[in-house]
Design an enzyme around this catalytic site. Structure first.
Site, mmCIF file in Angstrom:
data_model
loop_
_atom_site.group_PDB
_atom_site.id
_atom_site.type_symbol
_atom_site.label_atom_id
_atom_site.label_comp_id
_atom_site.label_asym_id
_atom_site.label_seq_id
_atom_site.Cartn_x
_atom_site.Cartn_y
_atom_site.Cartn_z
ATOM 1 N N TYR A 12 33.748 42.833 50.644
ATOM 2 C CA TYR A 12 32.352 43.645 49.768
ATOM 3 C C TYR A 12 31.313 42.846 49.352
ATOM 4 O O TYR A 12 30.181 44.147 49.294
ATOM 5 C CB TYR A 12 33.504 44.025 48.409
ATOM 6 C CG TYR A 12 32.982 44.862 47.586
ATOM 7 C CD1 TYR A 12 32.697 45.818 47.854
ATOM 8 C CD2 TYR A 12 33.480 43.735 45.905
ATOM 9 C CE1 TYR A 12 31.697 46.672 46.485
ATOM 10 C CE2 TYR A 12 32.792 44.990 45.026
ATOM 11 C CZ TYR A 12 31.788 45.958 45.548
ATOM 12 O OH TYR A 12 31.307 45.972 44.379
ATOM 13 N N ALA A 80 33.798 34.106 51.757
ATOM 14 C CA ALA A 80 34.859 34.110 52.433
ATOM 15 C C ALA A 80 36.638 33.399 51.420
ATOM 16 O O ALA A 80 36.176 32.413 50.706
ATOM 17 C CB ALA A 80 34.597 33.149 53.686
ATOM 18 N N TYR A 147 45.150 32.004 42.207
ATOM 19 C CA TYR A 147 43.356 32.195 42.538
ATOM 20 C C TYR A 147 42.437 31.196 41.696
ATOM 21 O O TYR A 147 42.026 30.893 42.541
ATOM 22 C CB TYR A 147 43.297 34.057 42.604
ATOM 23 C CG TYR A 147 41.617 34.484 41.958
ATOM 24 C CD1 TYR A 147 41.717 33.826 43.896
ATOM 25 C CD2 TYR A 147 41.298 34.877 42.080
ATOM 26 C CE1 TYR A 147 39.934 33.971 43.781
ATOM 27 C CE2 TYR A 147 40.006 35.449 41.401
ATOM 28 C CZ TYR A 147 39.025 35.075 42.539
ATOM 29 O OH TYR A 147 37.935 35.434 42.789
ATOM 30 N N ASN A 176 34.447 40.884 36.919
ATOM 31 C CA ASN A 176 34.343 42.184 37.905
ATOM 32 C C ASN A 176 33.543 42.787 38.573
ATOM 33 O O ASN A 176 32.378 43.140 37.368
ATOM 34 C CB ASN A 176 34.813 43.144 36.945
ATOM 35 C CG ASN A 176 36.311 42.460 36.859
ATOM 36 O OD1 ASN A 176 36.646 41.103 36.422
ATOM 37 N ND2 ASN A 176 37.493 43.664 36.066
ATOM 38 N N LEU A 196 38.894 48.241 39.037
ATOM 39 C CA LEU A 196 39.271 49.421 38.313
ATOM 40 C C LEU A 196 38.282 50.231 38.266
ATOM 41 O O LEU A 196 38.305 51.939 38.893
ATOM 42 C CB LEU A 196 38.700 49.010 36.637
ATOM 43 C CG LEU A 196 38.853 49.637 36.078
ATOM 44 C CD1 LEU A 196 40.145 50.416 35.909
ATOM 45 C CD2 LEU A 196 38.779 49.613 34.631
ATOM 46 N N ARG A 287 49.429 44.268 36.025
ATOM 47 C CA ARG A 287 49.162 42.580 37.456
ATOM 48 C C ARG A 287 49.865 41.730 36.608
ATOM 49 O O ARG A 287 50.325 42.041 35.574
ATOM 50 C CB ARG A 287 47.520 42.881 37.781
ATOM 51 C CG ARG A 287 47.156 43.820 38.414
ATOM 52 C CD ARG A 287 45.236 43.606 38.341
ATOM 53 N NE ARG A 287 44.878 45.071 38.868
ATOM 54 C CZ ARG A 287 43.798 44.313 39.053
ATOM 55 N NH1 ARG A 287 42.627 43.107 38.208
ATOM 56 N NH2 ARG A 287 43.151 45.087 39.820
HETATM 57 N N1 LIG Z 1 34.881 41.298 43.948
HETATM 58 C C1 LIG Z 1 35.332 40.526 42.468
HETATM 59 O O1 LIG Z 1 35.606 40.831 41.480
HETATM 60 C C2 LIG Z 1 34.869 38.875 42.607
HETATM 61 C C3 LIG Z 1 34.816 38.454 41.248
HETATM 62 C C4 LIG Z 1 34.309 37.231 41.289
HETATM 63 C C5 LIG Z 1 34.361 36.093 42.976
HETATM 64 N N2 LIG Z 1 34.736 36.930 43.487
HETATM 65 C C6 LIG Z 1 34.530 36.044 44.995
HETATM 66 O O2 LIG Z 1 33.630 36.813 46.045
HETATM 67 C C7 LIG Z 1 34.629 36.130 46.822
HETATM 68 C C8 LIG Z 1 34.073 37.577 47.991
HETATM 69 O O3 LIG Z 1 34.926 38.244 47.320
HETATM 70 P P1 LIG Z 1 34.876 40.213 47.961
HETATM 71 O O4 LIG Z 1 34.735 40.800 46.932
HETATM 72 O O5 LIG Z 1 33.974 40.430 48.301
HETATM 73 O O6 LIG Z 1 36.060 40.148 48.974
HETATM 74 P P2 LIG Z 1 36.778 40.428 50.246
HETATM 75 O O7 LIG Z 1 38.002 40.269 50.481
HETATM 76 O O8 LIG Z 1 35.855 42.143 50.333
HETATM 77 O O9 LIG Z 1 35.562 39.580 51.139
HETATM 78 C C9 LIG Z 1 36.452 38.595 51.178
HETATM 79 C C10 LIG Z 1 36.062 38.130 52.896
HETATM 80 O O10 LIG Z 1 36.298 36.540 53.565
HETATM 81 C C11 LIG Z 1 37.113 37.236 54.499
HETATM 82 N N3 LIG Z 1 37.506 35.753 54.952
HETATM 83 C C12 LIG Z 1 39.557 35.778 53.943
HETATM 84 N N4 LIG Z 1 39.373 34.386 54.033
HETATM 85 C C13 LIG Z 1 38.937 34.029 55.168
HETATM 86 C C14 LIG Z 1 39.322 32.739 56.276
HETATM 87 N N5 LIG Z 1 39.798 32.216 55.653
HETATM 88 N N6 LIG Z 1 38.600 32.212 57.192
HETATM 89 C C15 LIG Z 1 37.187 33.748 57.477
HETATM 90 N N7 LIG Z 1 37.187 34.965 56.624
HETATM 91 C C16 LIG Z 1 37.869 34.482 55.867
HETATM 92 C C17 LIG Z 1 37.968 37.792 54.673
HETATM 93 O O11 LIG Z 1 38.315 38.707 55.942
HETATM 94 C C18 LIG Z 1 36.786 39.474 54.046
HETATM 95 O O12 LIG Z 1 35.756 40.118 55.163
HETATM 96 C C19 LIG Z 1 35.354 35.973 47.152
HETATM 97 O O13 LIG Z 1 35.303 34.489 46.850
HETATM 98 C C20 LIG Z 1 35.538 35.934 45.593
HETATM 99 O O14 LIG Z 1 36.648 35.267 45.111
HETATM 100 C C21 LIG Z 1 34.851 38.379 43.651
#
Ligand SMILES: NC(=O)c1ccc[n+]([C@@H]2O[C@H](COP(=O)([O-])OP(=O)(O)OC[C@H]3O[C@@H](n4cnc5c(N)ncnc54)[C@H](O)[C@@H]3O)[C@@H](O)[C@H]2O)c1
Length: 333
Positions: A12, A80, A147, A176, A196, A287
């Site tokens: 995302y 990732a 996490y 978020n 959400l 959750r």
């Molecule tokens: N979405 C949120 O609200 C949010 C908030 C705070 C922090 N984050 C952080 O942002 C980052 C991205 O979040 P997102 O919402 O885009 O998640 P997402 O799940 O859409 O994207 C994560 C990507 O990482 C890849 N991935 C996971 N493990 C891997 C591995 N071992 N090797 C290679 N690729 C791997 C997945 O295939 C996926 O494409 C994450 O690290 C998350 O902790 C997200």
């Protein structure tokens, strides 16, 4: 100009950041194992600029090294990771291994290739529950779920490489994330989505029933309060963080957010207001690992990086409406 490596670029946030970098004329290499992300946004984004994809797992150190040997990479943006609080409570070891060991493998490959700039996606979950709000970067970290702990441990590995090997980093702690590309080109397609606003918009559009998963907490309306940031504002912040490091900026940690919390109920009400309708909701299993309120003071990112929140909640809701109108089921894979 050297390429930028975006780990998790099939996900995302990573895909929206890739889009912005391509629009800025920067060549992008995506490293992703596609366990949670998609190849489709990468194909879509190839219309904008040079984007190449490497299907590699961060738990495969040799595979990562091959990516650095193949491409002339100058900087890394590291997204990732596994990022479901609920899932992490059920599978803490998997989170520790993927998010911490994966980060260490990436840093070792960077070390071997003499690439020393990294922007890392961390999370507000590193702070845990706190009475002192809005939260500031110097506040003690106290993750309350596996996490958050895995992301704090990944931060520590990055800090260790900063001290030992002179790596320079920007760590973003954010909250978020909501919204989609304002042109409707790409969006959120999580399997399943945990977000959400995304879920409420799909409910309003009749794509699927909106499931209400929040636990009862001690806030004025009894629903959790969180800080929300639009994914395009977040992409801008990453571009600023990248530029800051390119210009010799020193390693630092920055909160990103809008500094104001919204309760779950307030988000649902705003979606209802934008759509001019009531959303039917189904009460689902709450959750695990949730706490009452969390929002950030992002003034450090504003002062040092020039970060601005340009998008309102209704902008994010409308961008999601545009995305789901063209992709009601998300990506096809
Ligand atoms: N979405 C949120 O609200 C949010 C908030 C705070 C922090 N984050 C952080 O942002 C980052 C991205 O979040 P997102 O919402 O885009 O998640 P997402 O799940 O859409 O994207 C994560 C990507 O990482 C890849 N991935 C996971 N493990 C891997 C591995 N071992 N090797 C290679 N690729 C791997 C997945 O295939 C996926 O494409 C994450 O690290 C998350 O902790 C997200």
């Amino acid at each position: 100009m050297k390429k930028v490596l975006i780990t998790g670029g099939g996900g995302y946030i990573g895909s929206h950041v890739a889009k912005l970098f391509l629009e800025k004329g920067i060549s992008v290499v995506v490293l992703d194992n596609f366990s949670r992300g998609y190849r489709q946004p990468i194909n879509i984004l190839s219309k904008i600029g040079s984007i190449e994809s490497e299907e590699i797992d961060l738990l495969d150190p040799e595979g990562i090294k091959r990516v650095f040997a193949k491409h002339d990479i100058g900087s890394v943006l590291h997204f990732a990771g596994l990022c479901s609080v609920h899932e992490s409570v059920e599978k803490p070891e998997m989170y520790q291994k993927n998010n911490v060991e994966g980060t260490r493998n990436l840093l070792n490959a960077m070390l071997g290739a003499d690439v020393q700039n990294i922007v890392f996606s961390s999370t507000s979950a590193v702070y845990g529950e706190t009475e002192v709000l809005p939260v500031i970067e110097d506040q003690e970290t106290n993750p309350m779920n596996p996490y958050g702990l895995s992301k704090r441990n990944a931060e520590k590995v990055i800090q260790e490489y900063g001290e030992k090997y002179g790596f320079r980093f920007v760590i973003f702690r954010y909250f978020n994330v909501c919204g989609a590309a304002s042109d409707g080109m790409i969006g959120d397609s999580k399997k399943p989505s945990q977000h959400l606003m995304q879920n409420a918009v799909r409910g309003a559009m009749g794509i699927e029933q909106f499931s209400y998963t929040c636990s009862k907490v001690n806030t004025p309306d009894g629903t959790p309060i969180r800080d929300y940031i639009d994914v395009e504002d977040l992409a801008q912040a990453h571009y600023l963080g990248y530029g800051y490091l390119q210009n010799g900026g020193k390693s630092d940690i920055f909160n990103l957010g809008n500094g104001t919390g919204y309760s779950v109920q307030e988000i649902v009400s705003e979606v209802q207001r934008v759509f001019g309708m009531h959303i039917e909701k189904k009460q689902a299993e709450p959750r695990m690992g949730e706490h009452a309120a969390m929002y950030a003071d992002a003034s450090k990112a504003r002062h040092i990086l020039g970060f601005r929140n340009n998008k309102s909640l209704s902008d994010s809701i409308r961008s999601l409406q545009k995305w789901y109108a063209g992709h009601p089921k998300g990506y096809k894979e």
